[in-house]
Design a protein around this motif. Structure first.
Motif, mmCIF file in Angstrom:
data_model
loop_
_atom_site.group_PDB
_atom_site.id
_atom_site.type_symbol
_atom_site.label_atom_id
_atom_site.label_comp_id
_atom_site.label_asym_id
_atom_site.label_seq_id
_atom_site.Cartn_x
_atom_site.Cartn_y
_atom_site.Cartn_z
ATOM 1 N N LEU A 1 4.801 10.514 -4.894
ATOM 2 C CA LEU A 1 6.224 10.343 -5.190
ATOM 3 C C LEU A 1 7.049 10.289 -3.911
ATOM 4 N N ASP A 2 6.660 11.085 -2.923
ATOM 5 C CA ASP A 2 7.362 11.067 -1.646
ATOM 6 C C ASP A 2 7.205 9.705 -0.964
ATOM 7 N N MET A 3 5.991 9.123 -1.038
ATOM 8 C CA MET A 3 5.772 7.774 -0.480
ATOM 9 C C MET A 3 6.722 6.769 -1.139
ATOM 10 N N LEU A 4 6.773 6.817 -2.467
ATOM 11 C CA LEU A 4 7.634 5.886 -3.201
ATOM 12 C C LEU A 4 9.103 6.096 -2.844
ATOM 13 N N TRP A 5 9.533 7.353 -2.785
ATOM 14 C CA TRP A 5 10.937 7.634 -2.470
ATOM 15 C C TRP A 5 11.310 7.063 -1.109
ATOM 16 N N HIS A 6 10.468 7.309 -0.104
ATOM 17 C CA HIS A 6 10.773 6.820 1.247
ATOM 18 C C HIS A 6 10.832 5.294 1.283
ATOM 19 N N MET A 7 9.939 4.633 0.562
ATOM 20 C CA MET A 7 9.976 3.170 0.531
ATOM 21 C C MET A 7 11.242 2.670 -0.171
ATOM 22 N N MET A 8 11.622 3.345 -1.258
ATOM 23 C CA MET A 8 12.850 2.956 -1.966
ATOM 24 C C MET A 8 14.068 3.231 -1.083
ATOM 25 N N ASP A 9 14.047 4.366 -0.363
ATOM 26 C CA ASP A 9 15.156 4.730 0.506
ATOM 27 C C ASP A 9 15.328 3.724 1.647
ATOM 28 N N GLN A 10 14.227 3.107 2.050
ATOM 29 C CA GLN A 10 14.259 2.107 3.119
ATOM 30 C C GLN A 10 14.427 0.688 2.557
ATOM 31 N N ASP A 11 14.770 0.599 1.279
ATOM 32 C CA ASP A 11 14.935 -0.691 0.596
ATOM 33 C C ASP A 11 13.667 -1.534 0.609
ATOM 34 N N ILE A 12 12.529 -0.884 0.592
ATOM 35 C CA ILE A 12 11.249 -1.579 0.474
ATOM 36 C C ILE A 12 10.825 -1.492 -0.987
ATOM 37 N N ILE A 13 10.588 -2.631 -1.580
ATOM 38 C CA ILE A 13 10.103 -2.631 -2.966
ATOM 39 C C ILE A 13 8.611 -2.334 -2.934
ATOM 40 N N GLY B 1 5.327 -2.925 -3.313
ATOM 41 C CA GLY B 1 4.468 -4.030 -3.699
ATOM 42 C C GLY B 1 3.088 -3.842 -3.111
ATOM 43 N N LYS B 2 2.325 -4.906 -3.082
ATOM 44 C CA LYS B 2 0.953 -4.809 -2.613
ATOM 45 C C LYS B 2 0.832 -4.513 -1.121
ATOM 46 N N ASP B 3 1.913 -4.617 -0.378
ATOM 47 C CA ASP B 3 1.857 -4.283 1.045
ATOM 48 C C ASP B 3 2.414 -2.894 1.332
ATOM 49 N N SER B 4 2.749 -2.150 0.283
ATOM 50 C CA SER B 4 3.330 -0.818 0.474
ATOM 51 C C SER B 4 2.255 0.224 0.754
ATOM 52 N N THR B 5 2.648 1.301 1.407
ATOM 53 C CA THR B 5 1.738 2.410 1.694
ATOM 54 C C THR B 5 1.195 2.998 0.407
ATOM 55 N N TRP B 6 2.055 3.160 -0.569
ATOM 56 C CA TRP B 6 1.644 3.732 -1.857
ATOM 57 C C TRP B 6 0.542 2.894 -2.483
ATOM 58 N N TYR B 7 0.760 1.587 -2.582
ATOM 59 C CA TYR B 7 -0.221 0.692 -3.208
ATOM 60 C C TYR B 7 -1.532 0.679 -2.421
ATOM 61 N N THR B 8 -1.456 0.514 -1.114
ATOM 62 C CA THR B 8 -2.688 0.402 -0.326
ATOM 63 C C THR B 8 -3.478 1.713 -0.316
ATOM 64 N N THR B 9 -2.787 2.847 -0.348
ATOM 65 C CA THR B 9 -3.479 4.135 -0.404
ATOM 66 C C THR B 9 -4.266 4.264 -1.703
ATOM 67 N N LEU B 10 -3.619 3.985 -2.837
ATOM 68 C CA LEU B 10 -4.300 4.096 -4.119
ATOM 69 C C LEU B 10 -5.357 3.013 -4.293
ATOM 70 N N LYS B 11 -5.108 1.829 -3.773
ATOM 71 C CA LYS B 11 -6.087 0.735 -3.884
ATOM 72 C C LYS B 11 -7.365 1.096 -3.136
ATOM 73 N N THR B 12 -7.239 1.751 -1.987
ATOM 74 C CA THR B 12 -8.422 2.177 -1.232
ATOM 75 C C THR B 12 -9.286 3.110 -2.063
ATOM 76 N N VAL B 13 -8.645 4.064 -2.752
ATOM 77 C CA VAL B 13 -9.389 4.996 -3.607
ATOM 78 C C VAL B 13 -10.068 4.243 -4.743
ATOM 79 N N LYS B 14 -9.321 3.348 -5.401
ATOM 80 C CA LYS B 14 -9.891 2.594 -6.520
ATOM 81 C C LYS B 14 -11.051 1.718 -6.060
#
Length: 87
Positions: free
Chosen positions: A53-65, A67-80
């Motif tokens: 949630l903190d990853m998502l908040w920081h990306m939203m706070d920085q006006d980053i949507i 997406g597939k290039d986000s830290t949140w997505y790439t972190t979870l994709k690595t696990v999957k």
């Protein structure tokens, strides 16, 4: 069925219904099948929910949507990707 308490991680027991359970530590048991094992490994590797949630908040706070290039997505994709679901 009362599960044994003095067990080692990876120990397998069969319950009263014939279902194999594997000990995953801290008195946690999961079904001894591929889908359960994949889920357990993913849970162990995902960042904590509060960190996600903190990853998502920081990306939203920085006006980053997120997406597939986000830290949140790439972190979870690595696990999957390192723990693929069986087909």
């Amino acid at each position: 069925m009362i599960l044994p308490t003095n067990t080692t991680i990876g120990q397998i027991v069969t319950d009263d219904n014939g279902v194999e359970l594997v000990h995953t530590g801290d008195n946690h048991w999961i079904r001894n099948d591929t889908a359960s094992a994949v889920s357990w490994h993913r849970v162990q590797q995902y960042p904590k929910v509060e960190d996600q949630l903190d990853m998502l908040w920081h990306m939203m706070d920085q006006d980053i949507i997120p997406g597939k290039d986000s830290t949140w997505y790439t972190t979870l994709k690595t696990v999957k990707d390192s723990n693929p679901k069986p087909e």
